[in-house]
Design a protein around this motif. Structure first.
Motif, PDB file in Angstrom:
ATOM      1  N   ASP A   1      65.512  54.816  48.711  1.00 26.59           N
ATOM      2  CA  ASP A   1      66.728  55.619  48.628  1.00 26.59           C
ATOM      3  C   ASP A   1      67.635  55.426  49.841  1.00 26.59           C
ATOM      4  O   ASP A   1      68.684  56.028  49.946  1.00 26.59           O
ATOM      5  CB  ASP A   1      66.381  57.105  48.467  1.00 26.59           C
ATOM      6  CG  ASP A   1      65.432  57.578  49.562  1.00 26.59           C
ATOM      7  OD1 ASP A   1      64.985  56.734  50.369  1.00 26.59           O
ATOM      8  OD2 ASP A   1      65.131  58.776  49.601  1.00 26.59           O
ATOM      9  N   HIS A   2      67.204  54.570  50.772  1.00 25.18           N
ATOM     10  CA  HIS A   2      68.022  54.421  51.977  1.00 25.18           C
ATOM     11  C   HIS A   2      68.978  53.235  51.880  1.00 25.18           C
ATOM     12  O   HIS A   2      70.130  53.312  52.280  1.00 25.18           O
ATOM     13  CB  HIS A   2      67.112  54.268  53.193  1.00 25.18           C
ATOM     14  CG  HIS A   2      67.849  54.289  54.503  1.00 25.18           C
ATOM     15  ND1 HIS A   2      68.520  55.411  54.951  1.00 25.18           N
ATOM     16  CD2 HIS A   2      68.045  53.339  55.446  1.00 25.18           C
ATOM     17  CE1 HIS A   2      69.088  55.135  56.122  1.00 25.18           C
ATOM     18  NE2 HIS A   2      68.814  53.889  56.439  1.00 25.18           N
ATOM     19  N   TYR A   3      68.479  52.121  51.312  1.00 23.26           N
ATOM     20  CA  TYR A   3      69.252  50.879  51.269  1.00 23.26           C
ATOM     21  C   TYR A   3      70.608  51.106  50.612  1.00 23.26           C
ATOM     22  O   TYR A   3      70.691  51.598  49.497  1.00 23.26           O
ATOM     23  CB  TYR A   3      68.458  49.822  50.487  1.00 23.26           C
ATOM     24  CG  TYR A   3      69.009  48.425  50.594  1.00 23.26           C
ATOM     25  CD1 TYR A   3      69.287  47.862  51.840  1.00 23.26           C
ATOM     26  CD2 TYR A   3      69.235  47.662  49.467  1.00 23.26           C
ATOM     27  CE1 TYR A   3      69.774  46.579  51.953  1.00 23.26           C
ATOM     28  CE2 TYR A   3      69.721  46.360  49.562  1.00 23.26           C
ATOM     29  CZ  TYR A   3      69.991  45.832  50.812  1.00 23.26           C
ATOM     30  OH  TYR A   3      70.472  44.550  50.910  1.00 23.26           O
TER      31      TYR A   3
ATOM     32  N   HIS B   1      76.057  48.622  56.745  1.00 25.69           N
ATOM     33  CA  HIS B   1      75.376  49.363  55.685  1.00 25.69           C
ATOM     34  C   HIS B   1      73.986  49.796  56.109  1.00 25.69           C
ATOM     35  O   HIS B   1      73.461  49.329  57.121  1.00 25.69           O
ATOM     36  CB  HIS B   1      75.319  48.554  54.373  1.00 25.69           C
ATOM     37  CG  HIS B   1      74.582  47.245  54.466  1.00 25.69           C
ATOM     38  ND1 HIS B   1      73.220  47.164  54.463  1.00 25.69           N
ATOM     39  CD2 HIS B   1      75.032  45.968  54.553  1.00 25.69           C
ATOM     40  CE1 HIS B   1      72.854  45.889  54.540  1.00 25.69           C
ATOM     41  NE2 HIS B   1      73.931  45.145  54.600  1.00 25.69           N
ATOM     42  N   ASN B   2      73.410  50.701  55.327  1.00 25.05           N
ATOM     43  CA  ASN B   2      72.024  51.097  55.550  1.00 25.05           C
ATOM     44  C   ASN B   2      71.125  49.928  55.180  1.00 25.05           C
ATOM     45  O   ASN B   2      71.438  49.169  54.277  1.00 25.05           O
ATOM     46  CB  ASN B   2      71.632  52.247  54.630  1.00 25.05           C
ATOM     47  CG  ASN B   2      72.284  53.561  55.012  1.00 25.05           C
ATOM     48  OD1 ASN B   2      73.067  53.628  55.942  1.00 25.05           O
ATOM     49  ND2 ASN B   2      71.948  54.611  54.280  1.00 25.05           N
TER      50      ASN B   2
ATOM     51  N   GLU C   1      72.457  47.769  59.308  1.00 27.58           N
ATOM     52  CA  GLU C   1      72.841  46.378  59.571  1.00 27.58           C
ATOM     53  C   GLU C   1      74.336  46.285  59.796  1.00 27.58           C
ATOM     54  O   GLU C   1      75.108  47.027  59.196  1.00 27.58           O
ATOM     55  CB  GLU C   1      72.458  45.497  58.373  1.00 27.58           C
ATOM     56  CG  GLU C   1      72.901  44.049  58.536  1.00 27.58           C
ATOM     57  CD  GLU C   1      72.609  43.170  57.320  1.00 27.58           C
ATOM     58  OE1 GLU C   1      71.447  43.084  56.911  1.00 27.58           O
ATOM     59  OE2 GLU C   1      73.579  42.583  56.798  1.00 27.58           O
ATOM     60  N   CYS C   2      74.739  45.372  60.660  1.00 30.89           N
ATOM     61  CA  CYS C   2      76.158  45.053  60.745  1.00 30.89           C
ATOM     62  C   CYS C   2      76.337  43.551  60.803  1.00 30.89           C
ATOM     63  O   CYS C   2      75.418  42.828  61.198  1.00 30.89           O
ATOM     64  CB  CYS C   2      76.808  45.725  61.958  1.00 30.89           C
ATOM     65  SG  CYS C   2      76.207  45.129  63.535  1.00 30.89           S
ATOM     66  N   ALA C   3      77.493  43.080  60.378  1.00 26.41           N
ATOM     67  CA  ALA C   3      77.754  41.635  60.395  1.00 26.41           C
ATOM     68  C   ALA C   3      79.236  41.391  60.604  1.00 26.41           C
ATOM     69  O   ALA C   3      80.075  42.149  60.110  1.00 26.41           O
ATOM     70  CB  ALA C   3      77.301  41.006  59.089  1.00 26.41           C
ATOM     71  N   PRO C   4      79.550  40.342  61.354  1.00 21.33           N
ATOM     72  CA  PRO C   4      80.950  39.987  61.576  1.00 21.33           C
ATOM     73  C   PRO C   4      81.387  38.899  60.599  1.00 21.33           C
ATOM     74  O   PRO C   4      80.575  38.388  59.822  1.00 21.33           O
ATOM     75  CB  PRO C   4      80.917  39.395  62.980  1.00 21.33           C
ATOM     76  CG  PRO C   4      79.593  38.689  63.016  1.00 21.33           C
ATOM     77  CD  PRO C   4      78.658  39.455  62.118  1.00 21.33           C
TER      78      PRO C   4
END
Ligand code: ADP
Ligand code: MG
Length: 730
Positions: A256-258, A288-289, A297-300
């Motif tokens: 339930d987190h993703y 996003h989770n 997570e983060c991404a450029p």
């Protein structure tokens, strides 16, 4: 006295929503405002100085003294206009974090008058007292100096720490005798090597290509937890991961987190670090989770490789600092919590020409597709031939917890290319005879563009269990650890690619010399390469046991632990490879091997000590206190004449607790002995192996009993915040 655990839980409600985050109307308004970009340079530099800077960035040409002086003056003028008082050479030593030593612009002249100064020398070179950075034995103690040298390809930026503003000049870090002591210097050399080899191959297809740049878009996974709770966990503070902790009743099983709604407090933190990143020119795009609770997570948007690496290093730093403002802690460790997913860094890598072509993107015509196919197959060949080096590239104590733990790619290096390209490669491989023209059957099969829907299908339905997956227009190296410096693994990837491409060129040229048509020669060598590297292609479930067996049958290396995986850094093959492409000398490679081993040893050693300390100071005292409560209770019941049957439950718990207390105590002592034995060994390699095979196994055994005690002992006696609190309270 109330334990830190309960204080932290009490404080939770009061810290929520404390920090207000500014919201600029548009990201474009602030993007890069703290970076000395070329646009800024245009404003602050004379024509000559500007030209000199641009040509140095484009061609790697050295900047002369007088231009350096002018550039320095321009940078200072810009920085002072923003309230900057200090500057630093910012570099990435082999510790894995960034390093800086601040100097002020302020200085005194001979006559005692005070001035602000930042001259060409200060910009281009500094001599940090580097004796305490890892050198792997390169730097003799009598020559402890190292120096940092400006890397003009990564622009200077202003770092905002608290109220202080510091001008940071990205630099490489080398020993006094010229050996690399950081991640950046070899990275730049590998980018250069790849450029040369790739341009040569491009010329088969397009003579206008003058430069090939490697590109990187990283995806960064991390955990965020409450700082107060983190502070009550000495293991998190000392090692970055929890060495004990029973799984909570609810983990990630509900899925339930993703991609769920981002919790508010974390959201405020994200926005805050994103704004700071934008100012620094880090083009963050996605947030996003992740799968595990408290994981994100983060991404450029991808960038030129060198800059992308700097930006990732910078981001890890910014995140850590901004989190403090929000009374949160970011965990970049590969496996902070047992029983739920760990964190990785997905390195999306490709190569782009200065004519604007992504070399790993299928083209629109069979002809451009041949170029794509050449680079695509060469990448697979590189991965096949140097899988051992790629494995070494991602080896670390933290990543050992993750690789092959059915949550991350296995320790076996393989490549996933999807069903459609598998068919294309098979068609090329099975083609008989050497008749070859643009209308023949195989060539038409190469008309990949027509089959974009099939490619897209592979991409969306792609294999998340593969360590190295083709995702439509780039490869995604998914086995990298979340805390790793991208420079290290990307250096290795670039170098093995440079090597493969340069062999390819030699082999194709040889056939052309014999009279083959260029396309025929290229196809022939590609066909050979496909055949030779097929074993590394795997489309199935990388987490499965069948793959372990299958990979063994195929003869693919499967090195599960860091000390052994690192061996491939110092094989004759590796030494020859890195020397040939002028990326790392033998001495530098040996030093890196030594440093990685030392890092491993120290890390496991610290974990061992923390486990011993926590067991002795926290776990056993709490357990014994509760043991006494039970004992008193049983004694009392007995005294008032209750028959033994009446306190059976208490007796059972008491026996269990006593049993685990004994186990923890005995195992902790044995572990200490094992550590002593490991420390007494002669070489770093022997020590690392002993730590891995003789010391580390105690960690799980001790943990087993400690986690049982956590369930048995009165909750109010337990001092370490539990998983349910760390993961779900914020
Ligand atoms: P996901 O993998 O989550 O589906 P994307 O595939 O859109 O996300 O992108 C992941 C990362 O790959 C992003 O940082 C993106 O900018 C980067 N990327 C896209 N194209 C390239 C490329 N040609 N070279 C390097 N990185 C790329
Ligand atoms: Mg991805």
């Amino acid at each position: 006295m109330q334990s830190l655990r309960f204080k932290a839980i009490d404080n939770l409600t009061s810290v929520n929503g404390e920090v207000s985050v500014e919201s600029p109307a548009k990201i474009t308004d602030i993007f890069g405002e703290n970076v000395f970009t070329l646009k800024t340079a245009r404003e602050f530099l004379s024509d000559d100085a500007y030209k000199s800077l641009v040509s140095s960035i484009k061609t790697g040409q050295k900047i002369d003294r007088s231009a350096a002086g002018q550039i320095a003056a321009g940078i200072r003028q810009w920085a002072q206009g923003k309230g900057v008082t200090h500057y630093t050479h910012w570099f990435q030593p082999l510790t894995g974090t960034s390093a800086e030593k601040h100097d002020s612009f302020f200085t005194l002249k001979g006559d005692g008058s005070a001035i602000e100064e930042f001259d060409g020398n200060a910009l281009t070179q500094q001599e940090p007292d580097a004796s305490s950075f890892p050198s792997g034995g390169i730097r003799a103690t009598f020559e402890a100096r190292g120096y940092t040298a400006w890397d003009p390809t990564s622009p200077a930026f202003i770092m905002n720490i608290g109220q202080g503003l510091t001008l940071c000049v990205p630099t490489i870090f080398v020993s006094y005798t010229g050996e690399c002591l950081d991640y950046k210097a070899p990275l730049l050399k590998s980018i250069d090597a790849l450029n040369k080899a790739a341009v040569d191959v491009c010329h088969y297809f397009d003579k206008n290509v003058g430069k090939v740049t490697a590109t990187l878009g990283w995806e960064q996974e991390y955990f965020v937890i409450d700082e107060g709770l983190a502070n009550a966990r000495p293991d998190l503070i000392m090692t970055g991961r929890t060495v004990f902790g029973h799984s909570p009743a609810k983990g990630q099983q509900l899925e339930d987190h993703y991609f769920g709604a981002i919790p508010e407090r974390v959201y405020a933190f994200m926005r805050d670090f994103e704004y700071e990143s934008y100012r620094l020119g880090i083009p963050l795009r996605t947030r996003h989770n992740e799968v595990a609770p408290a994981q994100f997570e983060c991404a450029p948007i991808f960038e030129e490789l060198n800059l992308a690496v700097d930006h990732n290093t910078l981001l890890m730093d910014v995140m850590t600092r901004v989190a403090k403002r929000h009374k949160l802690r970011v965990l970049l460790h590969e496996k902070p919590f047992a029983g739920i997913n760990g964190s990785g860094k997905h390195n999306n890598w490709s190569m782009a020409t200065d004519t604007g072509v992504n070399l790993l993107a299928p083209g629109k015509t069979p002809k451009t597709n041949l170029m794509f196919l050449a680079f695509f197959v060469n990448t697979i060949k590189a991965v096949h031939d140097h899988a051992d080096l790629l494995r070494a590239a991602i080896a670390s104590a933290g990543n050992d917890h993750r690789l092959g733990a059915n949550e991350a790619p296995p320790a076996i290096i393989s490549a996933y290319i999807g069903g459609y390209l598998t068919k294309v490669l098979t068609a090329v491989e099975e083609r008989v005879g050497d008749k070859f023209d643009e209308q023949d059957e195989v060539m038409l099969k190469l008309d990949i563009h027509k089959n974009i829907p099939e490619l897209l299908l592979d991409n969306t339905d792609r294999n998340r269990t593969s360590p190295f997956a083709f995702t439509g227009n780039k490869f995604e190296f998914r086995a990298v650890g979340s805390s790793a410096n991208c420079g290290y693994n990307m250096t290795i990837l670039n170098t093995i690619m440079a090597e493969t491409l340069s062999s390819f060129k030699i082999e194709v040229d040889a056939l052309i010399e014999k009279g083959d048509k260029k396309e025929v020669a290229i196809m022939q060598i590609l066909k050979n390469y496909i055949k030779a590297s097929k074993a590394v292609l795997f489309e199935g479930d990388g987490y499965s046991d069948e793959w372990q067996e299958e990979a063994a049958r195929r003869g693919l290396p499967n090195l599960k632990t860091t000390p052994l995986a690192l061996d491939s850094l110092v094989t004759d093959k590796a030494k020859h490879l890195f020397h040939k492409h002028k990326v790392l000398s033998h001495v530098e490679l040996e030093a890196r091997h030594e440093i990685e081993l030392e890092k491993y040893i120290k890390y496991v050693q610290i974990e061992g000590r923390v486990i011993g300390d926590l067991a002795g100071n926290h776990i056993l005292p709490a357990s014994i206190r509760y043991q006494n409560v039970l004992l008193e209770n049983i004694k009392g019941l007995k005294e008032v004449g209750i028959p033994a049957d009446g306190y059976k439950a208490q007796m059972n718990v008491l026996v269990e607790i006593s049993d685990h207390i004994n186990k923890v105590q005995v195992l902790a002592e044995e572990m200490t002995e094992a550590r002593k034995a490991a420390n007494a060994l002669a070489t770093s390699r022997e020590k690392a192996i002993a730590y891995c095979e003789k010391v580390k196994p105690y960690f799980d055994e001790i943990r087993y009993s400690v986690d049982k005690l956590e369930l048995l002992v009165d909750d109010s006696e337990w001092e370490l915040p539990k998983y349910r609190e760390l993961l779900f309270l914020r």
